[in-house]
Design a protein around this motif. Sequence first.
Motif, PDB file in Angstrom:
ATOM      1  N   UNK A   1      22.270  25.851 -41.685  1.00 44.24           N
ATOM      2  CA  UNK A   1      22.178  26.673 -40.465  1.00 44.24           C
ATOM      3  C   UNK A   1      22.967  26.073 -39.307  1.00 44.24           C
ATOM      4  N   UNK A   2      23.561  24.902 -39.520  1.00 42.37           N
ATOM      5  CA  UNK A   2      24.412  24.293 -38.500  1.00 42.37           C
ATOM      6  C   UNK A   2      25.856  24.742 -38.763  1.00 42.37           C
ATOM      7  N   UNK A   3      26.403  25.610 -37.894  1.00 45.85           N
ATOM      8  CA  UNK A   3      27.730  26.181 -38.178  1.00 45.85           C
ATOM      9  C   UNK A   3      28.839  25.130 -38.299  1.00 45.85           C
ATOM     10  N   UNK A   4      28.721  24.052 -37.525  1.00 44.26           N
ATOM     11  CA  UNK A   4      29.778  23.037 -37.606  1.00 44.26           C
ATOM     12  C   UNK A   4      29.715  22.287 -38.944  1.00 44.26           C
ATOM     13  N   UNK A   5      28.501  21.917 -39.351  1.00 46.16           N
ATOM     14  CA  UNK A   5      28.323  21.220 -40.626  1.00 46.16           C
ATOM     15  C   UNK A   5      28.825  22.103 -41.771  1.00 46.16           C
ATOM     16  N   UNK A   6      28.475  23.377 -41.684  1.00 43.82           N
ATOM     17  CA  UNK A   6      28.855  24.335 -42.723  1.00 43.82           C
ATOM     18  C   UNK A   6      30.385  24.421 -42.821  1.00 43.82           C
ATOM     19  N   UNK A   7      31.040  24.544 -41.673  1.00 47.71           N
ATOM     20  CA  UNK A   7      32.493  24.691 -41.672  1.00 47.71           C
ATOM     21  C   UNK A   7      33.194  23.403 -42.104  1.00 47.71           C
ATOM     22  N   UNK A   8      32.657  22.260 -41.660  1.00 56.82           N
ATOM     23  CA  UNK A   8      33.286  20.984 -42.033  1.00 56.82           C
ATOM     24  C   UNK A   8      33.186  20.753 -43.544  1.00 56.82           C
ATOM     25  N   UNK A   9      32.009  21.055 -44.098  1.00 57.08           N
ATOM     26  CA  UNK A   9      31.829  20.858 -45.533  1.00 57.08           C
ATOM     27  C   UNK A   9      32.688  21.839 -46.331  1.00 57.08           C
ATOM     28  N   UNK A  10      32.776  23.065 -45.842  1.00 58.75           N
ATOM     29  CA  UNK A  10      33.623  24.066 -46.499  1.00 58.75           C
ATOM     30  C   UNK A  10      35.087  23.611 -46.468  1.00 58.75           C
ATOM     31  N   UNK A  11      35.534  23.154 -45.305  1.00 59.81           N
ATOM     32  CA  UNK A  11      36.918  22.663 -45.176  1.00 59.81           C
ATOM     33  C   UNK A  11      37.171  21.489 -46.123  1.00 59.81           C
ATOM     34  N   UNK A  12      36.196  20.580 -46.184  1.00 60.21           N
ATOM     35  CA  UNK A  12      36.363  19.386 -47.027  1.00 60.21           C
ATOM     36  C   UNK A  12      36.445  19.757 -48.509  1.00 60.21           C
ATOM     37  N   UNK A  13      35.527  20.613 -48.956  1.00 60.28           N
ATOM     38  CA  UNK A  13      35.483  20.934 -50.390  1.00 60.28           C
ATOM     39  C   UNK A  13      36.586  21.920 -50.795  1.00 60.28           C
ATOM     40  N   UNK A  14      37.090  22.682 -49.826  1.00 67.00           N
ATOM     41  CA  UNK A  14      38.164  23.640 -50.135  1.00 67.00           C
ATOM     42  C   UNK A  14      39.480  22.940 -50.482  1.00 67.00           C
TER      43      UNK A  14
END
Lengths: 174, 117
Positions: free
Chosen positions: A12-25
């Motif tokens: 539910x933390x948008x920054x954590x979500x985006x950072x993890x998505x960027x990292x794994x992408x």
Amino acid sequence: MDKDLLIFIVDDDPMQLMMLEDHLSKFKHFKIKTFATGEECLAKINEKPDIIVLDFNLDSVDRNAREGLDILKEIKEINDDIDVVMLSGQDKMEVAVNTMKYGAFDYVVKNESAFVRVENAIYNIIKKNHVEGEANRYKKMMYAFALLFVASTIIVIFAVYLGWMKGGGTDVVL
Amino acid sequence: MESTLVDLTFLENFTGGDKAKMAKYINMFLQYAPNQIGIIEQKLEEKDWDSLRVAAHSLKPQVTYMGIKSQEEVIKSIEHNSADGVNLEELPTLISSFKEGVNKAITELKEHLVALS
């Protein structure tokens, strides 16, 4: 890796979500889908994700949202083959133990090393599944050999019996 | 530029020095943090310790990622005190100090944004 891995990230933390998505992408075999709540993730569980990265606390935006541990239990009830990596801002042993008790593969604390640790957890899951796959193939092969052995033994015994019958039931030399 | 409150080493490493990505994350923090601090203050006034804990908890990793090292222990104490119901009388001072520290860091982050553009 034979096929792309479908990975769900729930936070539910948008920054954590985006950072993890960027990292794994960055990894070309990872197909990533993100969700802000566990409920949204469960609604898409029929897409059969291989791995779910799930936040422990999911009620910071919506206080009525279901917590990560609750979502973990439901994921495992629906499909025990889905591997879950739990994420949490809490560096507490009891939280980690609880998540493992309910079937999480690993527990990662949200800090600067969290992204690399999630990546490592995913590679450990891939290795585990590969080893399990190999073991299953070996088991199937051994089972097939055993069946073949039993079947050939039965055929030989039957052939010998037929030969014995043809010979009038006597003078059979094996 | 010279920073005193913000250390962007982690963000630089994480993004591989990609300025657009760094700016994206800094902008997210600039939007998110003041809002969360507002919630923390509101929950303090309402003495709603559990909601206060949740708000502090969700802000904690972002403070780390933005390299606001001076406030990491402060936000941990806010979360811990509200979670366990201990030293609640310290919360107003802790929250006020945290807000002041983050606001100064926000000023620095805005300067970083200009430098990144």
